[in-house]
Design a protein around this motif. Structure first.
Motif, PDB file in Angstrom:
ATOM      1  N   UNK A  59      81.956  47.090 113.863  1.00  0.00           N
ATOM      2  CA  UNK A  59      83.126  48.703 113.784  1.00  0.00           C
ATOM      3  C   UNK A  59      84.674  47.785 113.558  1.00  0.00           C
ATOM      4  N   UNK A  60      85.221  46.435 114.451  1.00  0.00           N
ATOM      5  CA  UNK A  60      86.990  46.461 114.183  1.00  0.00           C
ATOM      6  C   UNK A  60      86.350  46.090 112.551  1.00  0.00           C
ATOM      7  N   UNK A  61      85.835  45.053 112.175  1.00  0.00           N
ATOM      8  CA  UNK A  61      85.663  44.390 110.514  1.00  0.00           C
ATOM      9  C   UNK A  61      85.265  45.461 109.611  1.00  0.00           C
ATOM     10  N   UNK A  62      84.861  46.515 109.971  1.00  0.00           N
ATOM     11  CA  UNK A  62      83.673  46.848 108.657  1.00  0.00           C
ATOM     12  C   UNK A  62      83.146  46.612 108.533  1.00  0.00           C
ATOM     13  N   UNK A  63      82.033  46.452 108.819  1.00  0.00           N
ATOM     14  CA  UNK A  63      80.928  46.003 108.529  1.00  0.00           C
ATOM     15  C   UNK A  63      79.627  46.843 108.435  1.00  0.00           C
ATOM     16  N   UNK A  64      78.947  47.086 107.606  1.00  0.00           N
ATOM     17  CA  UNK A  64      77.522  48.450 107.886  1.00  0.00           C
ATOM     18  C   UNK A  64      76.669  47.192 107.437  1.00  0.00           C
ATOM     19  N   UNK A  65      76.013  47.362 107.791  1.00  0.00           N
ATOM     20  CA  UNK A  65      74.332  46.397 107.494  1.00  0.00           C
ATOM     21  C   UNK A  65      73.250  47.660 107.238  1.00  0.00           C
ATOM     22  N   UNK A  66      72.551  47.930 105.978  1.00  0.00           N
ATOM     23  CA  UNK A  66      71.689  48.824 105.567  1.00  0.00           C
ATOM     24  C   UNK A  66      69.979  47.971 104.823  1.00  0.00           C
ATOM     25  N   UNK A  67      69.163  48.541 105.799  1.00  0.00           N
ATOM     26  CA  UNK A  67      67.586  47.996 105.431  1.00  0.00           C
ATOM     27  C   UNK A  67      66.921  48.825 104.489  1.00  0.00           C
ATOM     28  N   UNK A  68      65.509  48.679 104.510  1.00  0.00           N
ATOM     29  CA  UNK A  68      64.294  48.960 104.590  1.00  0.00           C
ATOM     30  C   UNK A  68      63.604  48.406 104.503  1.00  0.00           C
ATOM     31  N   UNK A  69      62.332  48.863 105.246  1.00  0.00           N
ATOM     32  CA  UNK A  69      60.981  47.377 105.461  1.00  0.00           C
ATOM     33  C   UNK A  69      60.443  47.418 104.117  1.00  0.00           C
ATOM     34  N   UNK A  70      59.388  46.534 103.836  1.00  0.00           N
ATOM     35  CA  UNK A  70      58.495  45.870 103.304  1.00  0.00           C
ATOM     36  C   UNK A  70      57.730  47.221 103.267  1.00  0.00           C
ATOM     37  N   UNK A  71      57.291  48.234 103.946  1.00  0.00           N
ATOM     38  CA  UNK A  71      55.700  49.237 103.917  1.00  0.00           C
ATOM     39  C   UNK A  71      56.667  50.142 103.181  1.00  0.00           C
ATOM     40  N   UNK A  72      58.520  50.600 103.456  1.00  0.00           N
ATOM     41  CA  UNK A  72      59.009  51.450 103.023  1.00  0.00           C
ATOM     42  C   UNK A  72      59.346  50.976 101.522  1.00  0.00           C
ATOM     43  N   UNK A  73      59.593  50.130 101.339  1.00  0.00           N
ATOM     44  CA  UNK A  73      59.793  49.325  99.611  1.00  0.00           C
ATOM     45  C   UNK A  73      59.248  49.472  98.709  1.00  0.00           C
ATOM     46  N   UNK A  74      57.405  49.494  99.473  1.00  0.00           N
ATOM     47  CA  UNK A  74      56.647  49.465  98.464  1.00  0.00           C
ATOM     48  C   UNK A  74      55.783  50.413  98.355  1.00  0.00           C
ATOM     49  N   UNK A  75      56.552  51.828  99.263  1.00  0.00           N
ATOM     50  CA  UNK A  75      56.682  53.409  98.739  1.00  0.00           C
ATOM     51  C   UNK A  75      56.868  53.686  97.363  1.00  0.00           C
ATOM     52  N   UNK A  76      57.966  52.868  97.900  1.00  0.00           N
ATOM     53  CA  UNK A  76      58.771  53.763  95.960  1.00  0.00           C
ATOM     54  C   UNK A  76      58.507  52.894  95.124  1.00  0.00           C
ATOM     55  N   UNK A  77      57.917  54.366  94.030  1.00  0.00           N
ATOM     56  CA  UNK A  77      57.529  54.850  93.246  1.00  0.00           C
ATOM     57  C   UNK A  77      58.405  54.514  92.046  1.00  0.00           C
ATOM     58  N   UNK A  78      58.918  54.859  91.956  1.00  0.00           N
ATOM     59  CA  UNK A  78      60.698  55.506  90.888  1.00  0.00           C
ATOM     60  C   UNK A  78      60.618  54.064  90.239  1.00  0.00           C
ATOM     61  N   UNK A  79      60.694  54.310  88.979  1.00  0.00           N
ATOM     62  CA  UNK A  79      61.101  53.303  88.516  1.00  0.00           C
ATOM     63  C   UNK A  79      62.334  53.134  88.220  1.00  0.00           C
ATOM     64  N   UNK A  80      63.846  53.603  89.002  1.00  0.00           N
ATOM     65  CA  UNK A  80      65.150  53.963  88.533  1.00  0.00           C
ATOM     66  C   UNK A  80      65.931  55.285  89.222  1.00  0.00           C
ATOM     67  N   UNK A  81      66.045  55.011  90.092  1.00  0.00           N
ATOM     68  CA  UNK A  81      66.799  55.966  91.257  1.00  0.00           C
ATOM     69  C   UNK A  81      68.657  55.504  91.179  1.00  0.00           C
ATOM     70  N   UNK A  82      69.370  56.496  91.462  1.00  0.00           N
ATOM     71  CA  UNK A  82      70.507  56.557  91.851  1.00  0.00           C
ATOM     72  C   UNK A  82      70.739  56.650  93.315  1.00  0.00           C
ATOM     73  N   UNK A  83      72.192  56.030  93.791  1.00  0.00           N
ATOM     74  CA  UNK A  83      72.231  55.914  95.314  1.00  0.00           C
ATOM     75  C   UNK A  83      73.348  55.842  95.702  1.00  0.00           C
ATOM     76  N   UNK A  84      73.900  56.171  97.193  1.00  0.00           N
ATOM     77  CA  UNK A  84      75.532  55.821  96.988  1.00  0.00           C
ATOM     78  C   UNK A  84      75.399  55.330  98.778  1.00  0.00           C
ATOM     79  N   UNK A  85      76.090  55.026  99.808  1.00  0.00           N
ATOM     80  CA  UNK A  85      76.239  54.724 100.623  1.00  0.00           C
ATOM     81  C   UNK A  85      77.657  55.897 101.555  1.00  0.00           C
TER      82      UNK A  85
END
Length: 103
Positions: free
Chosen positions: A52-78
């Protein structure tokens, strides 16, 4: 697709762009959608304010979660949100899926 995905971001203070934004007690969120207007969330990485004090945010998806993605193009924001309700979009863009060959 089919691999662990990790992203670590350092959020700079939008008022000075020099110092990290202190994200202590802030929350973060992220969603992937096939179109910006889509009501369907394809994936929602779990963002965690890891330093928090240094403004660090970490994001992750597991291999199982990414294997379930079938869309070839996606939009995102954080986005990060302060306890007082201030929301700052820290990253946005388009993802092109690199499909898995080895299974």
């Amino acid at each position: 697709q089919g691999e662990t995905w990790d992203l670590v971001l350092t959020v700079m203070d939008p008022d000075d762009q020099v110092n990290p934004l202190d994200l202590s007690s802030w929350s973060a969120r992220c969603q992937f959608r096939q179109t910006i207007a889509s009501s369907t969330v394809i994936a929602s990485p779990t963002p965690v304010v890891t330093d928090g004090p240094n403004g660090v945010v970490s994001l992750s998806l597991t291999a199982t979660q990414t294997a379930a993605i079938t869309a070839t193009t996606m939009y995102y924001d954080v986005e990060v949100e302060s306890p007082a309700g201030r929301v700052i979009r820290i990253l946005k863009g388009v993802i092109t899926l690199d499909t898995e060959v080895t299974r």
